[in-house]
Scaffold this motif. Structure first.
Motif: not given
Ligand code: RFL
Ligand code: PHB
Length: 403
Positions: A26, A48, A57, A59, A62, A140, A172, A174, A178, A307, A312
């Protein structure tokens, strides 16, 4: 020979080793990889999903100036500058009464509208151009020995089980990943709010009939008018959590958007429709031994403050700095402080996102104490430069030096 070739030729039993294993391609994982690679630190990304899936994807939209500057430093902002839309303010409306928040005047900073899919495409291309290994469709399954100095990550790829050894693991991966599940439960406190509403979001081939984003409180519920380009609009409606997308025909969506935003819209073809629940979530520790979490793996904010992606990037900026210091001069100081440094910013962003969410969403009956307090905030916003400035400086993103 790269890792993919080694895996293919060793029947999964070859000893694979890199410096940093990054779980998740991501915005957080990809940006971390580019930051490390820039400093000559080798890493491998395990993702994955397929490349096509992560690049499409839908999302965020901004970007804070902070985030844009990070992408500039990494040399991945060329298309962003060509296609992104720079905004110097936004509108906040209460039942049609509109107040502009002037970012330029209050902060001398700006934000850029550029879809997360485009960010991810640019980052993946840069990783591949710079020979950073990304294993797509690699799941993973376990993070091993992360309390020692020799952690490893077990994963499945092309039907084979593999283990990749490393010095550090970056989770990292999400909110559903995991990384957080592996963190010892006693090492953190967890905080969450599940709001009693969701967002129905659409993308449409329409010309924005507004020049800047509109956050609108309306007696029927919140609406947000955003955009992706001069030809594509991104719009959202507050709906109950149990709402079914099938209850919303395109005509009903357009009519309700016009009703709540109190403007006329160009009602083009809707080509994406989805419902997202609103939640605030965080843990107050992002590290155990050699495992470090960043991004949505450690925190979720409701999108009203725009945000999540920006936070992130702030996390991985800290993580990259800490890992670089470790390899360059053997210092573990920033690694030790990583969690504390990130969590300070996470709290600030949680507060702002929560504030914007409560400010703009319909929650209480007309005439109730809560609704009248909410209205009073809008009345104050119209007369107070200080209140406008508070919103502006949080919205554009507080400087990294502050948190
Ligand atoms: P991501 O993007 O979820 O990436 C995690 C990746 O990890 C992979 N993964 C695994 N890979 C291997 N093995 C496993 N076991 C794995 N488990 C998971 C996943 O497939 C995935 O590819 O997390 P990251 O990188 O932390 O990025 C966070 C952002 O995606 C998120 O915060 C934003 O989208 C939030 N957000 C917004 N943020 C902004 O800064 N500005 C905005 O305007 C904004 N608007 C939004 C938003 C989020 C929204 N939704 C749909 C939640 C608007 C919406 C509607
Ligand atoms: C978006 O364009 O998708 C967007 C913009 C601002 C927000 C949330 C989402 O607060």
């Amino acid at each position: 020979m790269n890792i993919t070739d080694i895996i293919a030729t060793t029947d999964g039993r070859g000893a694979l080793k890199t410096k940093v294993v990054i779980i998740g391609a991501g915005p957080a994982g990809l940006t971390l990889a580019l930051m490390l690679q820039k400093q000559g630190i080798e890493c491998v990304i395990i993702e994955n999903r397929s490349r096509e899936y992560v690049e499409n994807r839908v999302r965020a939209g901004l970007l804070e100036q902070n985030t844009v500057e990070v992408f500039e430093e990494l040399g991945v902002a060329e298309r962003l500058h060509k296609e992104g839309l720079v905004h110097h303010g936004c509108y906040i409306a209460y039942n049609g009464v509109v107040q502009r928040i002037d970012f330029q005047k209050h902060t001398q900073r700006e934000v850029t509208i550029y879809g997360q899919q485009e960010v991810v495409k640019d980052l993946i291309q840069a990783c591949l151009d710079r020979k950073i290994e990304i294993l797509f469709e690699a799941d993973a399954t376990q993070i091993n020995d992360f309390m020692s100095n020799e952690p490893s990550v077990s994963f499945t790829h092309l039907g084979q089980n593999n283990i990749l050894h490393c010095d550090f693991v970056a989770g990292t991966d999400g909110f559903h990943g995991l990384g957080r599940k592996m963190l010892p439960k006693e090492s953190y406190n967890e905080f969450k709010i599940e709001y009693p509403f969701s967002w129905l979001g659409i993308l449409a081939y329409s010309k924005p009939s507004y020049d800047e984003l509109i956050y609108a409180f309306h007696n029927n519920g919140f609406a947000l008018a955003s955009m992706r380009s001069e030809k594509v609009c991104r719009l959202y409606l507050q709906v109950p959590n149990d709402e079914k997308i099938d209850n919303w025909s395109d005509a009903k969506i357009w009519s309700e958007l016009e009703n709540r935003l109190e403007i006329e819209l160009d009602k083009g073809e809707i080509f994406e429709k989805s419902i997202t629940p609103m939640r605030s979530f965080m843990i107050d520790n992002l590290q155990a031994g050699r495992l470090f979490l960043a991004g949505d793996a450690a925190h979720i904010v409701p999108p009203t403050g725009a945000k999540g992606l920006n936070l992130a990037i702030a996390d991985v900026r800290n993580l990259a700095k800490a890992i670089v210091e470790y390899y360059k001069n053997g210092s573990e100081e920033s690694l030790k402080n990583y969690s504390e440094k990130c969590v300070a910013r996470v709290w600030r962003v949680q507060d702002f996102s929560n504030f914007m969410t409560y400010l703009c969403h319909k929650q209480a009956e007309n005439g109730s104490f809560e609704q009248l307090l909410q209205k009073s905030k809008f009345d104050y916003l119209r007369i107070s430069e200080a209140y406008q400035k508070t919103i502006a400086e949080n919205y554009v993103g507080l400087p990294y030096e502050a948190f």
